[in-house]
Design a protein around this motif. Sequence first.
Motif, PDB file in Angstrom:
ATOM      1  N   THR A 154       0.842  -1.193   0.000  1.00  0.00           N
ATOM      2  CA  THR A 154       0.000   0.000   0.000  1.00  0.00           C
ATOM      3  C   THR A 154       0.880   1.248   0.000  1.00  0.00           C
ATOM      4  O   THR A 154       1.637   1.474   0.953  1.00  0.00           O
ATOM      5  CB  THR A 154      -0.920   0.029   1.237  1.00  0.00           C
ATOM      6  N   PHE A 155       0.788   2.021  -1.056  1.00  0.00           N
ATOM      7  CA  PHE A 155       1.568   3.256  -1.148  1.00  0.00           C
ATOM      8  C   PHE A 155       1.041   4.281  -0.144  1.00  0.00           C
ATOM      9  O   PHE A 155      -0.174   4.430   0.018  1.00  0.00           O
ATOM     10  CB  PHE A 155       1.483   3.815  -2.570  1.00  0.00           C
ATOM     11  N   GLY A 215       6.011   1.587   0.502  1.00  0.00           N
ATOM     12  CA  GLY A 215       4.751   1.737   1.219  1.00  0.00           C
ATOM     13  C   GLY A 215       4.703   0.822   2.418  1.00  0.00           C
ATOM     14  O   GLY A 215       5.742   0.575   3.049  1.00  0.00           O
ATOM     15  N   ILE A 216       3.488   0.319   2.704  1.00  0.00           N
ATOM     16  CA  ILE A 216       3.336  -0.524   3.904  1.00  0.00           C
ATOM     17  C   ILE A 216       2.598  -1.823   3.573  1.00  0.00           C
ATOM     18  O   ILE A 216       1.850  -1.887   2.595  1.00  0.00           O
ATOM     19  CB  ILE A 216       2.592   0.228   5.032  1.00  0.00           C
ATOM     20  N   ILE A 217       2.827  -2.825   4.419  1.00  0.00           N
ATOM     21  CA  ILE A 217       2.088  -4.088   4.302  1.00  0.00           C
ATOM     22  C   ILE A 217       1.606  -4.496   5.697  1.00  0.00           C
ATOM     23  O   ILE A 217       2.142  -4.030   6.709  1.00  0.00           O
ATOM     24  CB  ILE A 217       2.946  -5.234   3.704  1.00  0.00           C
ATOM     25  N   ASN A 218       0.635  -5.379   5.708  1.00  0.00           N
ATOM     26  CA  ASN A 218       0.093  -5.909   6.954  1.00  0.00           C
ATOM     27  C   ASN A 218       0.701  -7.301   7.180  1.00  0.00           C
ATOM     28  O   ASN A 218       0.462  -8.218   6.402  1.00  0.00           O
ATOM     29  CB  ASN A 218      -1.437  -5.990   6.829  1.00  0.00           C
ATOM     30  N   ILE A 248       1.873  -3.462  11.052  1.00  0.00           N
ATOM     31  CA  ILE A 248       2.151  -2.700   9.830  1.00  0.00           C
ATOM     32  C   ILE A 248       3.664  -2.559   9.682  1.00  0.00           C
ATOM     33  O   ILE A 248       4.345  -2.102  10.601  1.00  0.00           O
ATOM     34  CB  ILE A 248       1.494  -1.298   9.911  1.00  0.00           C
ATOM     35  N   SER A 266       6.853  -1.210   7.046  1.00  0.00           N
ATOM     36  CA  SER A 266       7.212  -0.480   5.823  1.00  0.00           C
ATOM     37  C   SER A 266       7.971  -1.430   4.891  1.00  0.00           C
ATOM     38  O   SER A 266       8.478  -2.468   5.333  1.00  0.00           O
ATOM     39  CB  SER A 266       8.069   0.733   6.168  1.00  0.00           C
ATOM     40  N   PRO A 305       4.931   2.853  10.420  1.00  0.00           N
ATOM     41  CA  PRO A 305       6.227   2.300  10.837  1.00  0.00           C
ATOM     42  C   PRO A 305       7.285   3.378  11.099  1.00  0.00           C
ATOM     43  O   PRO A 305       7.170   4.510  10.616  1.00  0.00           O
ATOM     44  CB  PRO A 305       6.635   1.430   9.644  1.00  0.00           C
ATOM     45  N   MET A 323       8.761   5.782   8.673  1.00  0.00           N
ATOM     46  CA  MET A 323       7.881   6.839   8.157  1.00  0.00           C
ATOM     47  C   MET A 323       7.575   7.888   9.212  1.00  0.00           C
ATOM     48  O   MET A 323       6.720   8.749   8.996  1.00  0.00           O
ATOM     49  CB  MET A 323       6.573   6.231   7.667  1.00  0.00           C
TER      50      MET A 323
END
Lengths: 184, 150
Positions: free
Chosen positions: A73-74, A84-87, A92, A94, B95, B98
């Motif tokens: 996910t951007f 972006g990020i992931i679960n 969460i 990065s 995170p 960021m």
Amino acid sequence: MTEEQTRENGDAPRGKEKSEQILDAVKERRNRQRESAAAEEKTVNLVVFILDGDFYGFYGEEIKEILPYEPVTFVPGCPDDLLGIINVRGDIESVVNLHRMMGISPGEPTRDTRIVIASAEGIRSGILVDGVEDVLDVPQSEIKRPLATLDRSIREFAVGGETLYNEKYVTILDVGKIFSKIVH
Amino acid sequence: MQTQTLFLLLFTLKGIRFGVDMEGICGMEPLSRTSEREIPIGWFHEVLSLEISRSDYQSPMVLYLQNAKSHFGVIIESPEEVNRQIDLENIRPLPKLMEQLCRISPVWGAALTSGKGEKGIVLLTDLFRWRDLSLKIESKTATVAPPAVS
């Protein structure tokens, strides 16, 4: 009663005989040699991965898990070096765009693409790689200085070591240096 | 008493799901029906530097927000859900890599959602911070009549 008499009577000798003393000394020396050899053969655990067809490595102690690729996910406004990020099971994480950081053009994700979860310098994050080739122990003695011709953008993240895997060079990268570059 | 749930308005832009706290929203209407108002209105994506254009919105809506300090409108994609309840236990901070972004960005966290046919991440967005940022970057959120939509 003399020692000779004692032995004739079947009793145990009071002190160690010369031969026993010699054998003890020999054993001790051999143990020392083995310990020394073991120290020389100290190994490092490496996670060998692929970026654009080349082999790279992370120290195993810095890698927490290796995940199959999933869409990232951007997050608008996030640093360019992050995808972006992931679960990850409710957490969460990065995802670092290592291709961009090392000046490599990213390809489309394939079935080999992986997200490596790494931790260093108190920071935890995923790093996108084209594939994970192997996890192996390498004798420290086999880790050499990196090639002088190594690209500057890659050298920036190199630990200072290189080894051979399947007759190809594996450049060992420092997760901490990668994270530091993003933070600063 | 501490809030245990958050009620969100959800919309998707460029495949990214955004969630906005319902508190502070005082109205919503299609952009095409927006009458000229004396309040600033801006496009959501232009402040967030999302690489899309105004024509990418399929059904743009103006969301009106108001608090003690400001009153403004934000043009968003038509919401897919209103008043979506999210428990605080499903909300995560962004995170550590960021963290710097969090200080300036309207995106302040992520909500994990799982429901009928959905499983994913919603980016929690503070539209009052969006407004502050839009003023800082001198975006086109000055008092304007909303652009005509055919």
